[in-house]
Each structure stands twice: as structure tokens, then as C-alpha cells.
Write an enzyme that holds these catalytic residues in place. Sequence first.
Site, PDB file in Angstrom:
ATOM      1  N   ILE A  31      -8.159 -31.215 -34.381  1.00 11.82           N
ATOM      2  CA  ILE A  31      -9.439 -31.283 -33.673  1.00 11.82           C
ATOM      3  C   ILE A  31     -10.619 -31.005 -34.609  1.00 11.82           C
ATOM      4  O   ILE A  31     -11.761 -31.364 -34.295  1.00 11.82           O
ATOM      5  CB  ILE A  31      -9.410 -30.283 -32.484  1.00 11.82           C
ATOM      6  N   HIS A  99       3.392 -25.347 -37.352  1.00  9.65           N
ATOM      7  CA  HIS A  99       2.843 -26.700 -37.494  1.00  9.65           C
ATOM      8  C   HIS A  99       2.711 -27.049 -38.967  1.00  9.65           C
ATOM      9  O   HIS A  99       2.444 -26.190 -39.799  1.00  9.65           O
ATOM     10  CB  HIS A  99       1.496 -26.838 -36.777  1.00  9.65           C
ATOM     11  N   HIS A 101       0.520 -29.304 -41.445  1.00  6.88           N
ATOM     12  CA  HIS A 101      -0.676 -30.130 -41.646  1.00  6.88           C
ATOM     13  C   HIS A 101      -0.304 -31.316 -42.542  1.00  6.88           C
ATOM     14  O   HIS A 101       0.375 -31.136 -43.557  1.00  6.88           O
ATOM     15  CB  HIS A 101      -1.769 -29.331 -42.360  1.00  6.88           C
TER      16      HIS A 101
HETATM   17  P1  AMP Z   1      -3.675 -23.023 -38.929  1.00 10.02           P
HETATM   18  O1  AMP Z   1      -4.822 -22.316 -39.590  1.00 10.02           O
HETATM   19  O2  AMP Z   1      -2.668 -23.555 -39.918  1.00 10.02           O
HETATM   20  O3  AMP Z   1      -3.045 -22.194 -37.835  1.00 10.02           O
HETATM   21  O4  AMP Z   1      -4.291 -24.332 -38.297  1.00 10.02           O
HETATM   22  C1  AMP Z   1      -4.572 -24.485 -36.944  1.00 10.02           C
HETATM   23  C2  AMP Z   1      -5.177 -25.860 -36.806  1.00 10.02           C
HETATM   24  O5  AMP Z   1      -5.127 -26.233 -35.451  1.00 10.02           O
HETATM   25  C3  AMP Z   1      -6.650 -25.929 -37.243  1.00 10.02           C
HETATM   26  O6  AMP Z   1      -6.787 -26.907 -38.278  1.00 10.02           O
HETATM   27  C4  AMP Z   1      -7.369 -26.346 -35.960  1.00 10.02           C
HETATM   28  O7  AMP Z   1      -8.444 -27.229 -36.205  1.00 10.02           O
HETATM   29  C5  AMP Z   1      -6.253 -26.993 -35.162  1.00 10.02           C
HETATM   30  N1  AMP Z   1      -6.414 -26.967 -33.719  1.00 10.02           N
HETATM   31  C6  AMP Z   1      -6.673 -25.897 -32.935  1.00 10.02           C
HETATM   32  N2  AMP Z   1      -6.724 -26.249 -31.634  1.00 10.02           N
HETATM   33  C7  AMP Z   1      -6.468 -27.590 -31.604  1.00 10.02           C
HETATM   34  C8  AMP Z   1      -6.361 -28.548 -30.561  1.00 10.02           C
HETATM   35  N3  AMP Z   1      -6.543 -28.219 -29.263  1.00 10.02           N
HETATM   36  N4  AMP Z   1      -6.101 -29.835 -30.892  1.00 10.02           N
HETATM   37  C9  AMP Z   1      -5.928 -30.191 -32.168  1.00 10.02           C
HETATM   38  N5  AMP Z   1      -5.999 -29.334 -33.198  1.00 10.02           N
HETATM   39  C10 AMP Z   1      -6.267 -28.045 -32.928  1.00 10.02           C
END
Ligand code: AMP
Length: 107
Positions: A31, A99, A101
Site C-alpha cells: 500500500i 511476508h 517483500h
Molecule cells: P514490514 O516493515 O516488513 O512489516 O512491512 C510491512 C509492509 O506492509 C509495509 O511496506 C506497508 O506499506 C505494508 N502494508 C501495511 N498495511 C498494508 C495493507 N493494508 N495493504 C498492503 N500493504 C500494507
Amino acid sequence: MSDCIFCKIAAKEIPSSAVYEDENMLCFKDINPAAPVHLLLIPKVHFDSLAHAEAGHETLLGKMMLKVPQIAREAGLSNGFKTLINTGKGGGQEVFHLHIHIMGTPA
Ligand code: AMP
Ligand code: ZN
């Protein structure tokens, strides 16, 4: 994990821009993209982080890793891509559902 945002995305309780899905995993657009293509690949089953993975996740994690280049190719990242797994607060993790990336610039 009823309060987990990525579990809710996997369950379609929260919308996402999905680019790949099968019975084990879902890949959707980040997002807040940090690259022209920025995708997140999650397992449908919840575990908090890579540090919480167990022996029973071995096949799932293998399937996910093998799926990454296919998803990247289909996103136009034919020149290559970055993968990143943030683990724990000290690793920059903000969403505590594992997750991967997938980031890059289409060729
Ligand atoms: P991390 O710092 O590795 O936990 O990354 C979390 C990622 O999730 C970040 O890059 C956010 O932009 C992404 N994120 C959080 N909420 C959403 C959502 N509802 N849809 C898509 N991406 C999200
Ligand atoms: Zn979850």
C-alpha cells in the site's frame, strides 16, 4: 489471529490488490510502495515472522521462495528484483505476519 491485518487480507475481509493467489499464499501490492513494483507475498496461515517458522512450515516456505521469481517475472521484473524479509522490531518489521517483500523496476 483475528486482529492480524494480513490474515484479514488473506481472508478477503480487507481488500488488497492481489497479483497472485493459490491455496497456500497470496501476493498483493504494498500500500506504500518503496519501488515502482512493490509486492508482498504472505502465507495464508499465520505465523508472526521468520523467527517463528517451524519445521512444519518447511514445504510452505520452499513453495513461497520458488514462487517469488515467477511472480517477479509476471510483474515485469525481467532484469531482476530485490527480496526482503524484515524480522522482529529490531529488523524493521511492522506487520507481524510473515511476508516477503518483492521490489524492483520493470525493464
Ligand atoms: P514490514 O516493515 O516488513 O512489516 O512491512 C510491512 C509492509 O506492509 C509495509 O511496506 C506497508 O506499506 C505494508 N502494508 C501495511 N498495511 C498494508 C495493507 N493494508 N495493504 C498492503 N500493504 C500494507
Ligand atoms: Zn496473520
